[in-house]
Enzyme design. Structure first.
Site, PDB file in Angstrom:
ATOM      1  N   ASP A  32     -52.451  40.939 116.995  1.00  0.00           N
ATOM      2  CA  ASP A  32     -51.525  41.921 117.565  1.00  0.00           C
ATOM      3  C   ASP A  32     -52.277  42.973 118.387  1.00  0.00           C
ATOM      4  OD1 ASP A  32     -49.122  43.126 118.066  1.00  0.00           O
ATOM      5  OD2 ASP A  32     -48.938  44.083 116.105  1.00  0.00           O
ATOM      6  N   ARG A  45     -49.583  43.789 130.821  1.00  0.00           N
ATOM      7  CA  ARG A  45     -49.677  43.198 129.483  1.00  0.00           C
ATOM      8  C   ARG A  45     -50.376  41.821 129.517  1.00  0.00           C
ATOM      9  NH1 ARG A  45     -46.543  44.927 125.521  1.00  0.00           N
ATOM     10  NH2 ARG A  45     -46.368  42.826 124.706  1.00  0.00           N
ATOM     11  N   HIS A  49     -53.267  39.578 127.173  1.00  0.00           N
ATOM     12  CA  HIS A  49     -53.192  38.225 126.600  1.00  0.00           C
ATOM     13  C   HIS A  49     -54.384  37.380 127.055  1.00  0.00           C
ATOM     14  CE1 HIS A  49     -49.388  39.222 124.962  1.00  0.00           C
ATOM     15  NE2 HIS A  49     -48.701  39.184 126.084  1.00  0.00           N
ATOM     16  N   LEU A 143     -63.513  22.272 110.563  1.00  0.00           N
ATOM     17  CA  LEU A 143     -62.548  23.380 110.456  1.00  0.00           C
ATOM     18  C   LEU A 143     -61.213  22.893 111.002  1.00  0.00           C
ATOM     19  CD1 LEU A 143     -61.705  26.536 110.537  1.00  0.00           C
ATOM     20  CD2 LEU A 143     -62.672  26.537 112.823  1.00  0.00           C
TER      21      LEU A 143
HETATM   22  C1  FPP Z   1     -49.395  40.158 120.186  1.00  0.00           C
HETATM   23  O1  FPP Z   1     -49.712  41.231 121.001  1.00  0.00           O
HETATM   24  C2  FPP Z   1     -49.848  38.907 120.769  1.00  0.00           C
HETATM   25  C3  FPP Z   1     -49.035  37.899 121.180  1.00  0.00           C
HETATM   26  C4  FPP Z   1     -47.579  37.929 121.072  1.00  0.00           C
HETATM   27  C5  FPP Z   1     -49.579  36.681 121.790  1.00  0.00           C
HETATM   28  C6  FPP Z   1     -50.880  36.194 121.248  1.00  0.00           C
HETATM   29  C7  FPP Z   1     -51.560  35.489 122.331  1.00  0.00           C
HETATM   30  C8  FPP Z   1     -52.888  35.466 122.538  1.00  0.00           C
HETATM   31  C9  FPP Z   1     -53.861  36.074 121.633  1.00  0.00           C
HETATM   32  C10 FPP Z   1     -53.441  34.849 123.779  1.00  0.00           C
HETATM   33  C11 FPP Z   1     -53.211  33.397 123.934  1.00  0.00           C
HETATM   34  C12 FPP Z   1     -53.481  32.608 122.735  1.00  0.00           C
HETATM   35  C13 FPP Z   1     -54.099  31.426 122.700  1.00  0.00           C
HETATM   36  C14 FPP Z   1     -54.150  30.710 121.424  1.00  0.00           C
HETATM   37  C15 FPP Z   1     -54.756  30.827 123.865  1.00  0.00           C
HETATM   38  P1  FPP Z   1     -48.520  42.057 121.665  1.00  0.00           P
HETATM   39  O2  FPP Z   1     -48.268  41.488 122.998  1.00  0.00           O
HETATM   40  O3  FPP Z   1     -47.354  42.070 120.744  1.00  0.00           O
HETATM   41  O4  FPP Z   1     -49.175  43.475 121.775  1.00  0.00           O
HETATM   42  P2  FPP Z   1     -48.447  44.898 121.600  1.00  0.00           P
HETATM   43  O5  FPP Z   1     -47.908  44.938 120.202  1.00  0.00           O
HETATM   44  O6  FPP Z   1     -49.552  45.863 121.818  1.00  0.00           O
HETATM   45  O7  FPP Z   1     -47.380  44.975 122.645  1.00  0.00           O
END
Ligand code: FPP
Length: 257
Positions: A32, A45, A49, A143
């Site tokens: 997160d 944003r 990611h 793993l």
């Molecule tokens: C949460 O941060 C994250 C996500 C909803 C997406 C997770 C994706 C990745 C880590 C990148 C791609 C993954 C892979 C496996 C290649 P948020 O967007 O909710 O952040 P915020 O709470 O600060 O808005």
């Protein structure tokens, strides 16, 4: 864990070590803070990611290096479909490009790839790429890396109940025979052990519909670090913290010793 003889294998910092004989068998992570990380830097944003996907690679390698057997990452929830279309598209694109880029790393490191969730809801390009990587890595043993995609724990439980009900209706299983192992066998995570350590980054302290059944006895670890900044070192600190805890599973300390 305290009091058991241990083999030190990994120096995390000057004072702390990871003990190889008490590694969590299954680590799950709620990644997160990508959006807030980007906002803090005055960027979109999606930039968060992108950086977040690099943290994924580092943490997967970190787990493989010390011998963690199972890592499950919450990459996209059923609720995330409600995000702006552009963000969802970017996440899907990032997923496909990361899978293509990292297949070599998975093979070189003997990592088995797995995905859980309502995978049929994903764009066909993503779905096909996932199936390819799952097939190509199915014999790897070091793993198991599981991505939770279009995943919601309540939906998983509803699915499980439906499947078992159909079996009861068709006399394949009798209601008296339904126990925890029957439920485990019908979850998306059927081949995985229970979660030992659940990590959530970014300072939020919630479970957000992630592996509700599987974390029944997990140790919870929350850190303020945003996911894009999360490194191997942070992972190892979480494991050191986990290793200091006494897991009693309902028993008393005296019973454990
Ligand atoms: C949460 O941060 C994250 C996500 C909803 C997406 C997770 C994706 C990745 C880590 C990148 C791609 C993954 C892979 C496996 C290649 P948020 O967007 O909710 O952040 P915020 O709470 O600060 O808005």
């Amino acid at each position: 864990m305290a009091g058991n003889p241990v083999t030190v294998i990994f120096k995390v910092n000057k004072k702390e070590d990871i003990h190889i004989d008490h590694l969590p068998e299954h680590i799950a992570i709620i990644m997160d803070g990508n959006g807030r990380w980007a906002k803090q830097k005055g960027k979109l944003r999606v930039f968060g990611h992108e950086k977040g996907s690099k943290a994924v690679t580092e943490v997967v390698k970190g787990c493989a290096e010390i011998g963690v057997k199972n890592l499950t990452l919450y990459a996209f929830s059923t609720e995330n479909w409600n995000r702006p279309k552009l963000e969802v598209q970017t996440l899907m694109r990032l997923l496909v490009s990361s899978l293509r880029k990292e297949i070599k790393t998975l093979q070189e490191n003997n990592i088995k790839f797995n995905a859980i969730g309502n995978l049929k809801a994903l764009p066909s390009k993503v779905y096909n790429e996932l199936m390819d990587v799952i097939e190509n890595t199915k014999d790897n043993t070091r793993l198991t890396l599981t991505l939770a995609l279009s995943y919601g724990s309540r939906e998983e439980l509803v699915n499980t109940i439906k499947q078992i009900s159909i079996k009861v209706k068709n006399n394949i299983i009798s209601p008296e025979k339904i126990d925890e192992s029957v439920i485990n066998q019908h979850l998306y995570t059927q081949n995985l052990p229970d979660v030992d350590l659940l990590i959530r980054t970014s300072g939020e302290q919630r479970i957000s519909n992630f592996l509700l059944w599987q974390i029944a006895y997990a140790e919870l670890y929350f850190t303020n670090v945003y996911w894009p900044d999360f490194t191997k070192q942070h992972l190892y600190e979480a494991i050191v913290n986990y290793q200091k805890r006494e897991r009693r599973f309902g028993k008393t300390s005296e019973q454990l010793s």
